[in-house]
Enzyme design. Structure first.
Site, mmCIF file in Angstrom:
data_model
loop_
_atom_site.group_PDB
_atom_site.id
_atom_site.type_symbol
_atom_site.label_atom_id
_atom_site.label_comp_id
_atom_site.label_asym_id
_atom_site.label_seq_id
_atom_site.Cartn_x
_atom_site.Cartn_y
_atom_site.Cartn_z
ATOM 1 N N CYS A 50 -36.907 58.112 11.653
ATOM 2 C CA CYS A 50 -37.509 59.572 11.583
ATOM 3 C C CYS A 50 -37.256 59.950 12.790
ATOM 4 O O CYS A 50 -37.215 61.066 12.808
ATOM 5 C CB CYS A 50 -39.160 59.434 11.957
ATOM 6 S SG CYS A 50 -39.319 58.999 12.512
ATOM 7 N N HIS A 99 -28.326 47.102 22.162
ATOM 8 C CA HIS A 99 -28.664 48.199 21.836
ATOM 9 C C HIS A 99 -30.173 48.354 20.544
ATOM 10 O O HIS A 99 -30.714 48.490 20.652
ATOM 11 C CB HIS A 99 -27.512 49.516 20.954
ATOM 12 C CG HIS A 99 -28.216 50.544 20.738
ATOM 13 N ND1 HIS A 99 -28.862 51.437 21.761
ATOM 14 C CD2 HIS A 99 -28.573 51.033 19.072
ATOM 15 C CE1 HIS A 99 -29.336 52.539 20.655
ATOM 16 N NE2 HIS A 99 -29.200 52.134 19.302
ATOM 17 N N SER A 109 -37.909 53.089 21.267
ATOM 18 C CA SER A 109 -38.818 54.229 20.214
ATOM 19 C C SER A 109 -39.350 55.332 21.099
ATOM 20 O O SER A 109 -39.053 55.577 22.509
ATOM 21 C CB SER A 109 -39.602 53.388 19.519
ATOM 22 O OG SER A 109 -38.934 52.476 19.069
ATOM 23 N N GLU A 114 -43.826 50.343 19.849
ATOM 24 C CA GLU A 114 -43.907 50.676 18.346
ATOM 25 C C GLU A 114 -43.307 49.782 17.848
ATOM 26 O O GLU A 114 -42.322 49.419 18.605
ATOM 27 C CB GLU A 114 -43.860 52.062 18.104
ATOM 28 C CG GLU A 114 -42.437 52.497 17.826
ATOM 29 C CD GLU A 114 -42.057 51.678 16.542
ATOM 30 O OE1 GLU A 114 -42.108 51.819 15.411
ATOM 31 O OE2 GLU A 114 -40.674 52.523 16.294
ATOM 32 N N GLN A 116 -42.872 49.630 13.911
ATOM 33 C CA GLN A 116 -42.593 49.647 12.627
ATOM 34 C C GLN A 116 -41.449 49.732 12.538
ATOM 35 O O GLN A 116 -40.698 49.282 11.531
ATOM 36 C CB GLN A 116 -43.182 51.379 12.073
ATOM 37 C CG GLN A 116 -45.130 51.376 12.479
ATOM 38 C CD GLN A 116 -45.500 53.465 12.873
ATOM 39 O OE1 GLN A 116 -44.038 53.386 11.954
ATOM 40 N NE2 GLN A 116 -46.317 53.327 13.156
ATOM 41 N N GLN A 120 -38.437 48.688 9.446
ATOM 42 C CA GLN A 120 -37.579 49.005 8.700
ATOM 43 C C GLN A 120 -35.629 48.710 9.249
ATOM 44 O O GLN A 120 -34.477 48.784 8.174
ATOM 45 C CB GLN A 120 -37.519 50.714 10.238
ATOM 46 C CG GLN A 120 -38.623 51.741 9.512
ATOM 47 C CD GLN A 120 -39.203 52.489 10.677
ATOM 48 O OE1 GLN A 120 -38.476 52.464 11.561
ATOM 49 N NE2 GLN A 120 -38.959 53.885 10.650
ATOM 50 N N GLY A 192 -47.843 62.049 0.762
ATOM 51 C CA GLY A 192 -47.174 60.529 0.809
ATOM 52 C C GLY A 192 -47.685 59.556 0.554
ATOM 53 O O GLY A 192 -48.702 59.296 0.751
ATOM 54 N N GLY A 194 -45.253 56.585 0.810
ATOM 55 C CA GLY A 194 -44.301 55.688 1.882
ATOM 56 C C GLY A 194 -45.247 54.763 2.319
ATOM 57 O O GLY A 194 -46.459 54.873 3.005
ATOM 58 N N SER A 195 -44.433 54.492 3.091
ATOM 59 C CA SER A 195 -44.959 53.291 4.218
ATOM 60 C C SER A 195 -45.419 54.141 4.861
ATOM 61 O O SER A 195 -46.964 53.716 6.283
ATOM 62 C CB SER A 195 -43.793 52.634 4.762
ATOM 63 O OG SER A 195 -42.865 52.909 5.726
ATOM 64 N N MET A 196 -45.090 54.467 5.707
ATOM 65 C CA MET A 196 -45.610 55.856 7.191
ATOM 66 C C MET A 196 -46.782 56.350 6.290
ATOM 67 O O MET A 196 -47.980 56.452 7.345
ATOM 68 C CB MET A 196 -44.489 56.800 7.274
ATOM 69 C CG MET A 196 -45.053 57.869 8.869
ATOM 70 S SD MET A 196 -44.995 56.885 10.389
ATOM 71 C CE MET A 196 -43.633 56.562 10.290
#
Length: 579
Positions: A50, A99, A109, A114, A116, A120, A192, A194-196
């Site tokens: 995102c 990086h 992030s 975080e 998550q 990803q 939604g 999804g994962s988030m």
């Protein structure tokens, strides 16, 4: 190794650009295929979240690779290359490794620390593997990034440096109050599955909301998430699933709504939010057309950085003595002389317009003195100086009255938009009775977040892991040459044993085996020290030339070395798998 990454993130680009450049699943797959089809790249992987879009590739030419990857990103994102280029960053070889490892640890992030991002990165690697665009380099890189991220979270307190994006968003919604106290007893709508969205639903359930309604375009996925929430051992929340067309009605009942879908358009418009608030409170949500148009203009100013000119009517009012239609907006704080210079007129004429605008009577200094231009200005300045001498100060112009801010009512609906591009209309920010937190406001809120001491420990871990990864890759680069050298030595031994058998046909098997073993031991001892040392030297920075030197000294066939590399890559491809 010629690893190249080209990308943009919340650190390099405004949210509005990230929103427009976001890639759906289909676009990511097409980008991977087009990247490996391009001349400079042999491997490719896309990391799209995102708040970042990054394209990783193994290239044989740096400048050509940067140009090709930038062009592909622009083509597949739909944002013009000239517009996208100022926001792109480029990392090469060790800097690219550093990086990705930093990203995997959560150092890059929006909310530091975080976790998550690890999921990803794992999804990004799996996608590249499914399309066979990840070869040995990117497989090794992404799997090592996953291990580095897990190490950072297990060996340090980086988790204390920040929370997940969901938790951080809920803290912003609660305006600093304890999230559990704020959420207790509320009705939640999650749009939604999804994962988030699943993470948001689980977080709300643990926070103590009374009810969670899950809406998704695929109703079966919404049902599955609702069942998981209802059957969870650590919560007693009531959860149910609804189709997407039930969202307007459910929004009227909800206290808090979280939206994170893959939709390319708005899921919740300003009108829909207005209807839900007014349907719940019966009071207007101040969502008239003028307010929404103002919000749109403010968004345009924020995105482009340009200040809009006044409306056409502002410089053409009846009886206005001047035509200012060609004058751009003037920064506040200018003196009369400064404003005159910008406007392209003398100070006396500008003062006359000021007197007209304030409702006073303008003085025609040209008629009074018969002069205009610098002489009239000099006379005006002299008069001001005389007044200052007499009263002790220069008389001030009438200052604008302070604007009294109308207090906003307490919100009855809390919206958390975690989607990119956004699910909720930005004009909702201006509605009464609604508090909206989206990616842009989260970026602003997290800009000054305190950094934990553990961040320094994670940075040291990243630095050590980058060094180790680079050494391993450089050492791996010379391995095919060493294998080819030992293969050549084995062929030499076999040839000499065959010649010996021709000269000594009566040699029995026992003696033949002993001679063969002795010759092999001699060759192995002669090769051991050089091959071990060349691997050590090749692992150091700048050690890539040792492989070339070894091939030259022993006259190794380049095709033999290449065939060994292909065989190793084939084995890696067969045994690959995320960490």
């Amino acid at each position: 190794m010629s690893l190249l990454v080209v990308g943009l993130s919340h650190r390099s680009a405004p949210v509005s650009v990230l929103e427009r450049a976001s890639l759906n699943a289909g676009a990511q797959l097409k980008l991977l295929q087009d990247t490996v089809a391009a001349e400079p790249a042999t491997e490719a992987a896309v990391l799209a979240t995102c708040n970042r879009i990054e394209l990783y590739a193994d290239v044989d030419k740096f400048h050509a690779g940067v140009a090709e990857l930038s062009t592909l990103l622009a083509q597949h994102s739909g944002v013009g290359l000239e517009e996208l280029t100022p926001y792109l960053y480029v990392h090469y070889e060790d800097r690219a490794v550093h990086h990705l490892f930093s990203v995997a640890c959560g150092l890059d992030s929006m909310v530091v620390g975080e976790g998550q991002i690890l999921g990803q990165i794992k999804d990004s690697l799996a996608r590249a593997q499914d399309l066979h665009t990840a070869g040995r380099l990117l497989n090794d890189l992404f799997q090592q990034a996953l291990r580095v991220g897990k190490r950072a979270h297990s060996e340090t307190g980086i988790d204390r440096a920040g929370q997940s994006l969901v938790t951080f968003g809920l803290e912003q919604l609660s305006a600093g109050a304890d999230v559990q106290q704020w959420a207790r007893g509320k009705r939640a709508l999650v749009i939604g599955a999804g994962s988030m969205s699943s993470l948001a639903a689980a977080t709300l359930a643990r926070a103590g909301v009374a009810e969670i309604v899950v809406a998704n375009r695929t109703f079966e996925r919404a049902e599955r998430l609702a069942r998981i929430l209802s059957e969870g051992d650590d919560t007693d929340v009531l959860a149910r699933a609804v189709p997407m067309d039930s969202v307007p009605g459910e929004l009227t009942r909800a206290d808090v709504a979280v939206s994170c879908t893959g939709a390319t358009g708005l899921v919740l418009t300003a009108d829909a939010v207005v209807a839900s608030v007014e349907g719940r409170t019966g009071a207007p949500a101040v969502a008239d057309t003028a307010v929404r148009e103002t919000a749109v203009r403010e968004t345009a100013v924020r995105d482009t950085g340009e200040t809009p000119l006044p409306g056409a009517g502002s410089a053409a009012d009846e009886n206005c003595p001047l035509d200012l239609s060609s004058v751009s907006s003037v920064p506040s704080g200018f003196s009369v002389m400064g404003e005159a210079a910008v406007a392209g007129m003398d100070a006396a004429t500008l003062e006359q317009h000021g007197a007209w605008a304030a409702g006073g009577t303008a003085v025609d200094r040209t008629r009074e003195t018969g002069r205009s231009g610098p002489e009239a200005d000099t006379e005006l300045i002299g008069a001001l100086a005389a007044t200052a001498t007499r009263v002790g100060r220069i008389p001030e112009r009438r200052r604008p009255e302070p604007v009294v801010e109308v207090p906003r009512p307490e919100p009855v609906l809390f919206l958390l938009d975690l989607a990119m591009p956004r699910d909720v209309d930005a004009a909702v920010h201006r509605l009464a009775g609604v508090r909206l937190v989206d990616i842009e406001s989260l970026a602003d809120a997290s800009a000054d977040a305190p950094m934990a001491a553990d961040v320094d420990m994670v940075r040291r871990i990243v630095a050590d892991e980058v060094t180790a990864f680079g050494a391993a890759q450089r050492a791996a680069h010379i391995t095919p040459t060493v294998v080819a050298l030992r293969s050549m030595a084995a062929d030499v031994v076999a040839g000499e044993i065959a010649r010996l058998e021709g000269r000594l046909p009566g040699l029995d098997d026992k003696h033949r085996a002993e001679i063969t073993q002795t010759v092999k031991r001699v060759v192995d001892k002669l090769l051991h020290a050089p091959t071990v040392r060349v691997k050590q030297l090749a692992a150091e920075p700048g050690g890539a030339g040792y492989a070339d030197a070894l091939r030259t000294l022993f006259d190794l066939d380049q095709e033999t070395v290449a065939s060994v590399s292909r065989a190793e890559n084939s084995t890696t491809e067969k045994n690959r798998g995320p960490a």
